[in-house]
Design a protein around this motif. Structure first.
Motif, mmCIF file in Angstrom:
data_model
loop_
_atom_site.group_PDB
_atom_site.id
_atom_site.type_symbol
_atom_site.label_atom_id
_atom_site.label_comp_id
_atom_site.label_asym_id
_atom_site.label_seq_id
_atom_site.Cartn_x
_atom_site.Cartn_y
_atom_site.Cartn_z
ATOM 1 N N ASP A 130 6.029 -5.786 -0.879
ATOM 2 C CA ASP A 130 6.731 -6.299 -2.049
ATOM 3 C C ASP A 130 5.935 -7.461 -2.643
ATOM 4 N N PRO A 131 6.395 -8.065 -3.760
ATOM 5 C CA PRO A 131 5.615 -9.105 -4.433
ATOM 6 C C PRO A 131 5.317 -10.330 -3.559
ATOM 7 N N SER A 132 6.182 -10.594 -2.595
ATOM 8 C CA SER A 132 5.943 -11.750 -1.737
ATOM 9 C C SER A 132 5.003 -11.420 -0.583
ATOM 10 N N GLY A 133 4.555 -10.178 -0.518
ATOM 11 C CA GLY A 133 3.665 -9.776 0.551
ATOM 12 C C GLY A 133 4.380 -9.305 1.794
ATOM 13 N N GLN A 134 5.713 -9.235 1.739
ATOM 14 C CA GLN A 134 6.503 -8.807 2.886
ATOM 15 C C GLN A 134 6.735 -7.301 2.846
ATOM 16 N N PRO A 135 6.870 -6.660 4.011
ATOM 17 C CA PRO A 135 7.139 -5.219 4.031
ATOM 18 C C PRO A 135 8.496 -4.907 3.408
ATOM 19 N N TYR A 136 8.584 -3.724 2.821
ATOM 20 C CA TYR A 136 9.872 -3.249 2.320
ATOM 21 C C TYR A 136 10.782 -2.921 3.504
ATOM 22 N N SER A 137 12.084 -3.121 3.299
ATOM 23 C CA SER A 137 13.055 -2.830 4.344
ATOM 24 C C SER A 137 13.255 -1.326 4.474
ATOM 25 N N SER A 138 13.406 -0.857 5.702
ATOM 26 C CA SER A 138 13.640 0.568 5.937
ATOM 27 C C SER A 138 15.109 0.943 5.728
ATOM 28 N N VAL A 139 15.979 -0.043 5.568
ATOM 29 C CA VAL A 139 17.385 0.205 5.238
ATOM 30 C C VAL A 139 17.577 -0.096 3.762
ATOM 31 N N VAL A 140 17.934 0.911 3.008
ATOM 32 C CA VAL A 140 18.038 0.789 1.557
ATOM 33 C C VAL A 140 19.505 0.701 1.163
ATOM 34 N N ALA A 141 19.819 -0.319 0.373
ATOM 35 C CA ALA A 141 21.202 -0.525 -0.070
ATOM 36 C C ALA A 141 21.559 0.453 -1.187
ATOM 37 N N PRO A 142 22.858 0.647 -1.446
ATOM 38 C CA PRO A 142 23.261 1.555 -2.530
ATOM 39 C C PRO A 142 22.708 1.100 -3.873
ATOM 40 N N GLY A 143 22.366 2.043 -4.714
ATOM 41 C CA GLY A 143 21.873 1.725 -6.045
ATOM 42 C C GLY A 143 20.503 2.317 -6.306
ATOM 43 N N ARG A 144 19.876 1.801 -7.354
ATOM 44 C CA ARG A 144 18.547 2.281 -7.754
ATOM 45 C C ARG A 144 17.489 1.298 -7.280
ATOM 46 N N HIS A 145 16.407 1.851 -6.745
ATOM 47 C CA HIS A 145 15.308 1.050 -6.229
ATOM 48 C C HIS A 145 14.010 1.533 -6.854
ATOM 49 N N VAL A 146 13.201 0.602 -7.308
ATOM 50 C CA VAL A 146 11.944 0.929 -7.968
ATOM 51 C C VAL A 146 10.791 0.390 -7.135
ATOM 52 N N TYR A 147 9.860 1.266 -6.777
ATOM 53 C CA TYR A 147 8.705 0.898 -5.960
ATOM 54 C C TYR A 147 7.444 1.122 -6.814
ATOM 55 N N PRO A 148 6.854 0.060 -7.342
ATOM 56 C CA PRO A 148 5.670 0.230 -8.188
ATOM 57 C C PRO A 148 4.400 0.433 -7.369
ATOM 58 N N PHE A 149 3.422 1.068 -7.983
ATOM 59 C CA PHE A 149 2.144 1.313 -7.314
ATOM 60 C C PHE A 149 1.038 1.376 -8.359
ATOM 61 N N THR A 150 -0.180 1.265 -7.892
ATOM 62 C CA THR A 150 -1.353 1.426 -8.737
ATOM 63 C C THR A 150 -2.474 2.060 -7.923
ATOM 64 N N PHE A 151 -3.125 3.052 -8.498
ATOM 65 C CA PHE A 151 -4.338 3.624 -7.934
ATOM 66 C C PHE A 151 -5.447 3.495 -8.966
ATOM 67 N N GLN A 152 -6.664 3.514 -8.499
ATOM 68 C CA GLN A 152 -7.797 3.654 -9.394
ATOM 69 C C GLN A 152 -8.476 4.981 -9.098
ATOM 70 N N LEU A 153 -8.691 5.769 -10.140
ATOM 71 C CA LEU A 153 -9.337 7.062 -9.945
ATOM 72 C C LEU A 153 -10.776 6.851 -9.496
#
Length: 409
Positions: free
Chosen positions: A96-119
């Motif tokens: 996540d933005p703070s450099g911490q791992p994402y939690s494996s327990v996801v709360a109800p609602g919508r969750h957005v996980y951004p990513f970037t690749f370079q070809l």
């Protein structure tokens, strides 16, 4: 899709009006996950990949044989969530933005996980779909839970190779000569000298043909022009070929015992697929066929190879901002392919990625990283080029020798 996991999707953000990508471009996007209640996740990942595959069948009496082959260009997988980290040293994690791992327990609602690749910087063949083969590039999101069927979503993107300056062999003129002695119902002879300005043409460009025809036969003849495409598919030592006429035009008649020089310009359709000459299992080639329509006789003809090139799309002021240099503190508005409604329960605190001084996670040779930012913000912070690829296949006038494919047991 279960009642717990309402939806999983992967989207990407366009960088130009043509919605195309080329070597070295950054492709950013987001995996969107909707859950109805607290959910334990085993793994959540995003993959970028490019590959070609061919498959067709042939019938021999009562036996049907399937011919197939694949060619992989790249496949890079990154994890947002991974419970089993036994092999974590070879699994790239996105934080996540703070450099911490994402939690494996996801709360109800919508969750957005951004990513970037370079070809990668290599020269890969362009996106293509044919009758029995295709070249595809895309993203894949995958959600896995214990004792549940995995959930997936895919999104393809259009790739065009970076257009290097055409080599001298593509810019050199082409010449051809044909003489034919008439028989049976037509007497005399005909001859033609044909030349074109070059071999390589861009989409939408005019193909200029100069024809010098000597008609010493007893009948009027007419020069004709045909541009056609040739798709070749290779698998297990076999080849399947499909041809299709793209455009046909004709010139003015040439009377008996006369000589005429004519110029014809054929417009290359902008919708064509560019030539594919650097793929092991399929090829897309073009030919120009110039022939004389002789009544009651076989038509003399000359064929020239034509290589279709694709110019790179210009980055305009609205989209070009997506390819700002690494470390640029510029944040564009998301194009329409991004989620329109602001998501709720977005994973990670609001913030920005890429301002001066922010170190961020390191990028690998494909530019994969685990930054998180609110919708509409983008800014990868570093760049590392992939190793260069070998030059593409250059012999445009002949097919490559097929390798000895191992027989299937």
């Amino acid at each position: 899709m279960s009642n717990t996991v309402k939806n999983i999707s992967v989207t990407y953000n366009p960088i130009n009006q043509g919605n195309t990508f080329t070597s070295g471009d950054f492709i950013s996007g987001q995996v969107i996950l909707d859950v109805a209640k607290d959910t334990q996740i085993q793994s959540l990942s995003v993959k970028i990949k490019g590959k070609a595959d061919v498959c067709w069948s042939e019938r021999y009496g009562q036996t049907t044989i399937v011919y197939s082959d694949k060619e992989k260009y790249y496949s890079v997988k990154r994890f947002f969530i991974l419970e089993d980290k036994t092999h974590g040293h070879d699994r790239e994690m996105l934080n996540d933005p703070s450099g911490q791992p994402y939690s494996s327990v996801v709360a109800p609602g919508r969750h957005v996980y951004p990513f970037t690749f370079q070809l990668p910087q290599q020269h890969f063949p362009p996106t293509f779909r044919g009758s029995v083969g295709k070249i595809v590039y895309g993203l894949e999101a995958k959600l896995e839970r214990s004792m549940r069927v995995s959930s997936k979503d895919r999104a393809e993107f259009h790739y065009v190779p970076k257009d290097d300056l055409p080599g001298p062999e593509l810019m050199a003129p082409q010449y051809g000569t044909k003489d034919k002695q008439m028989k049976l119902l037509t007497s005399g002879s005909v001859s033609m000298n044909i030349n074109t300005e070059k071999m390589g043409y861009y989409l939408g460009e005019g193909l200029k043909v100069l024809a010098e025809v000597q008609n010493n036969s007893s009948r009027s003849i007419k020069p004709k022009y045909c541009l056609y495409e040739k798709h070749s598919f290779f698998a297990q030592g076999k080849r399947r070929v499909h041809t299709h006429n793209i455009l046909k035009e004709e010139g003015e008649p040439i009377e008996s015992n006369s000589k005429k020089t004519a110029t014809k310009v054929l417009l290359i359709p902008p919708s064509l697929t560019t030539s594919v000459l650097n793929c092991r299992i399929l090829k897309v080639e073009y030919r120009l066929r110039v022939y004389l329509d002789v009544p009651f006789a076989s038509d003399p003809e000359i064929k020239f190879p034509v290589v279709i090139l694709s110019p790179q799309p210009a980055k305009n002021s609205d989209f070009g901002i997506w390819n700002q240099p690494p470390g640029s503190n510029v944040y564009p508005i998301l194009p329409p392919m991004a989620p329109q409604a602001p998501p709720h329960n977005v994973v990670g605190p609001p913030g920005q990625f890429g301002p001066p001084g922010y170190p961020g996670p390191p990028l690998d040779q494909f530019g994969a990283t685990g930054f998180s930012a609110p919708p509409g913000q983008f800014g990868p912070n570093s760049h590392q080029s992939a190793p260069s690829a070998p030059p593409p296949y250059q012999d445009y006038q002949s097919y490559p020798k097929l390798p000895d494919y191992p027989k299937k047991s």
